[in-house]
Design a protein around this motif. Structure first.
Motif: not given
Length: 324
Positions: A280-286, A288-296
């Motif tokens: 989800d774009p909004k989740v990815k943005k949130t 990333s703001e914490h320095g976390l890279i989604p890895h599904p």
């Protein structure tokens, strides 16, 4: 009568073909409150990841999802708790690199991560950043390694605990660079950072969100990151891999797992929902703001990743004689 029964069967089969497969009910999620266990205290990277994902999961599935923190023993307590948890899909765990792929090689743990826990999907990952205090006398990674080789008794590194991602990053660098930094374990990132700022320990492989505020204040010096590629949020900081040690990678990661006997159909449904959230774009943005890279990932992809990480850290632990 037989003619009508035959026709009904033909129509049923045709309907299955039109819908793309056999006519079977889609496995639903448990119609009860869901618990997402986190093995670390509130406010850290694991807790942030869990809460961001849980909020969107609850919205998408219509389920009540409670994030419950069960810190202790570097996350092992939470992993043991979930290994013994209900297998109806109502309990999930944000598992982490230490308890899933490091601790079983370091010490006796009361669970088998490959039998007692079932993979669902990768969650988030991020590289750590190697930082030193200003009085360390080095400003670049090259100078840091030179100091570690010329004056080995002077260089030590903090970690968030024995067997943690920050500990393993330091031990991997010891092997790759042919140095022997002294490991100074702490009970968490807050204590490690406090002693680094107080110049009681020279260096620390820190989560970027924890270290970068102090870098911006000029209190710490960043030397390198531990991923294969520079993260988007630190584009100007070199990786250890590009600084003379090709292939060096020591990621911090979190992933979603469930009790080992949870039915595969339920695990598949949770994978579907979690992957949807992580994309989800909004989740990815949130995140990333914490320095976390989604890895599904698929369930199979994460299981393979877990085995690869487990084999890697088993080798490091053996070479460094770290068995507790």
């Amino acid at each position: 009568m037989k003619k009508h029964v035959l026709m009904a069967g033909i129509l049923c089969c045709a309907g299955a073909l039109l819908t793309g497969g056999p006519a079977r009910a889609v496995q639903d999620l448990p119609d009860k409150p869901i618990t997402l266990i986190v093995g670390f205290v509130a406010g850290g990277a694991a807790d942030t990841s869990a809460r961001v994902v849980a909020e969107k999961l609850a919205e998408n599935t219509g389920r009540s999802i409670a994030v419950v923190n069960k810190p202790g023993a570097g996350g092992n307590i939470a992993h043991q708790y979930v290994a013994n948890g209900p297998d109806d899909g109502s309990m999930l765990l944000l598992g982490s690199v230490g308890p899933l792929t490091v601790a079983p090689h370091l010490m006796d743990v009361p669970y088998d991560p490959f039998k007692d826990l079932a993979p669902i999907s990768g969650g988030v990952n991020f590289p750590n950043v190697l930082v030193v205090h200003k009085a360390a006398g080095v400003k670049t990674f090259k100078e840091f390694i030179a100091l570690a080789k010329s004056d080995p008794d002077k260089v030590d590194f903090a970690s968030t605990g024995y067997g943690s991602a920050s500990h393993m990053a330091g031990e991997l660098l010891n092997i790759e660079a042919g140095i022997n930094m002294v490991h100074v374990p702490y009970k968490g990132g807050a204590q490690a950072m406090q002693d680094l700022l107080g110049e009681r320990v020279m260096s620390y492989f820190s989560a970027p969100p924890t270290a970068m505020p102090y870098v911006e204040q000029g209190r710490l010096i960043p030397l390198a990151t531990t991923g294969l590629k520079r993260p988007d949020f630190l584009p100007d900081l070199p990786t250890i891999a590009e600084s003379g040690y090709p292939g060096f990678e020591a990621l911090n990661w979190y992933a979603f797992v469930a009790p080992g006997k949870t039915p595969p159909a339920i695990l598949d449904r949770w994978n579907e929902e979690i992957v949807k959230v992580l994309n989800d774009p909004k989740v990815k943005k949130t995140l990333s703001e914490h320095g976390l890279i989604p890895h599904p990932t698929t369930r199979e992809e994460f299981a393979a990743f877990m085995h690869k990480e487990s084999d890697k850290w088993a080798r490091i632990i053996k070479e460094r004689h770290l068995k507790k």
